[in-house]
Design a protein around this motif. Structure first.
Motif, PDB file in Angstrom:
ATOM      1  N   ALA A   1       0.720  -1.284  -0.184  1.00 50.85           N
ATOM      2  CA  ALA A   1      -0.241  -0.134   0.191  1.00 50.85           C
ATOM      3  C   ALA A   1       1.048   1.167  -0.223  1.00 50.85           C
ATOM      4  CB  ALA A   1      -1.046   0.581   0.956  1.00 50.85           C
ATOM      5  N   LEU A   2       1.912   1.205   0.595  1.00 53.81           N
ATOM      6  CA  LEU A   2       2.589   2.609   1.072  1.00 53.81           C
ATOM      7  C   LEU A   2       3.079   2.759  -0.342  1.00 53.81           C
ATOM      8  CD1 LEU A   2       3.950   2.450   4.524  1.00 53.81           C
ATOM      9  CD2 LEU A   2       2.503   3.641   3.707  1.00 53.81           C
ATOM     10  N   VAL A   3       3.962   1.251  -0.721  1.00 53.41           N
ATOM     11  CA  VAL A   3       4.717   1.895  -2.604  1.00 53.41           C
ATOM     12  C   VAL A   3       3.981   2.709  -3.771  1.00 53.41           C
ATOM     13  CG1 VAL A   3       5.742   0.185  -3.988  1.00 53.41           C
ATOM     14  CG2 VAL A   3       6.543   0.030  -1.759  1.00 53.41           C
ATOM     15  N   TYR A   4       2.410   1.648  -3.556  1.00 46.73           N
ATOM     16  CA  TYR A   4       1.771   2.285  -4.703  1.00 46.73           C
ATOM     17  C   TYR A   4       0.846   3.665  -4.347  1.00 46.73           C
ATOM     18  CZ  TYR A   4      -3.191   3.120  -6.716  1.00 46.73           C
ATOM     19  OH  TYR A   4      -3.885   3.509  -7.483  1.00 46.73           O
ATOM     20  N   TRP A   5       0.854   4.205  -3.071  1.00 50.16           N
ATOM     21  CA  TRP A   5       0.103   5.056  -2.970  1.00 50.16           C
ATOM     22  C   TRP A   5       1.495   6.061  -3.123  1.00 50.16           C
ATOM     23  CZ3 TRP A   5      -3.637   7.173  -3.427  1.00 50.16           C
ATOM     24  CH2 TRP A   5      -5.171   6.490  -3.289  1.00 50.16           C
ATOM     25  N   LYS A   6       2.901   5.956  -2.736  1.00 50.63           N
ATOM     26  CA  LYS A   6       4.699   6.567  -3.105  1.00 50.63           C
ATOM     27  C   LYS A   6       4.068   6.778  -4.310  1.00 50.63           C
ATOM     28  CE  LYS A   6       4.157   8.517   0.695  1.00 50.63           C
ATOM     29  NZ  LYS A   6       3.687   9.889   0.988  1.00 50.63           N
ATOM     30  N   VAL A   7       4.087   5.362  -4.919  1.00 51.38           N
ATOM     31  CA  VAL A   7       4.964   5.602  -6.852  1.00 51.38           C
ATOM     32  C   VAL A   7       3.659   6.865  -7.369  1.00 51.38           C
ATOM     33  CG1 VAL A   7       4.544   4.443  -8.675  1.00 51.38           C
ATOM     34  CG2 VAL A   7       6.291   3.677  -6.804  1.00 51.38           C
ATOM     35  N   PHE A   8       2.051   6.279  -6.837  1.00 49.63           N
ATOM     36  CA  PHE A   8       1.288   7.622  -7.613  1.00 49.63           C
ATOM     37  C   PHE A   8       1.597   9.017  -7.271  1.00 49.63           C
ATOM     38  CE2 PHE A   8      -3.218   9.233  -6.495  1.00 49.63           C
ATOM     39  CZ  PHE A   8      -2.976   9.246  -8.196  1.00 49.63           C
ATOM     40  N   VAL A   9       1.732   9.773  -5.994  1.00 49.66           N
ATOM     41  CA  VAL A   9       2.187  10.499  -6.003  1.00 49.66           C
ATOM     42  C   VAL A   9       3.049  11.195  -6.456  1.00 49.66           C
ATOM     43  CG1 VAL A   9       2.735  12.079  -4.070  1.00 49.66           C
ATOM     44  CG2 VAL A   9       0.986  10.366  -3.782  1.00 49.66           C
TER      45      VAL A   9
END
Length: 101
Positions: free
Chosen positions: A49-57
Motif C-alpha cells: 500500500a505504501l509503495v503504491y501510494w508513494k509511486v502514485f504521488v
C-alpha cells in the motif's frame, strides 16, 4: 532559490522520507490517518500500500513538473506548496518518532 528540477527532486525525497517514517510508525502499532491509504493497507498490506501510494504521488509530481512548458508558474507553485506541506508533515513525524521510541 531552487530550480524547478531541484524542487522536484526535493519533493521526491520528501515522499521517500514520508513513506519510510509511515512504515516505521505503522509497523510499531501506529494508525494511518489517511482513509485512502488505510483502505489500501487493509486490502494489500502495509508495504504494498505504501509503495503504491508513494509511486502514485511521485508520478503526479512528475506530471506537474512536465507542465512547465505550457504553464510555467503552475509547476513552481504546485511543487512549492507540496514541499511545504510535506516538510511540515516531516517535522511532525520526526517529533512523533522521537517521543514514541
Amino acid at each position: 532559490m531552487m530550480t524547478l528540477r531541484e524542487l522536484l527532486g526535493f519533493n521526491i525525497f520528501l515522499q521517500l522520507f514520508d513513506g519510510t517514517a509511515t512504515y516505521f510508525i505503522l509497523s510499531r502499532g501506529g494508525t494511518e490517518l489517511n482513509p485512502l491509504v488505510g483502505a489500501a493497507i487493509d486490502a494489500w498490506g502495509l508495504v504494498w500500500a505504501l509503495v503504491y501510494w508513494k509511486v502514485f504521488v511521485c508520478a503526479l509530481l512528475v506530471i506537474l513538473y512536465s507542465l512547465r512548458r505550457y504553464r510555467p508558474t503552475l509547476p513552481l507553485l504546485g511543487l512549492t506548496f507540496v514541499a511545504i506541506v510535506y516538510s511540515v508533515l516531516g517535522v511532525y513525524l520526526v517529533f512523533h518518532l522521537i517521543h514514541t521510541v
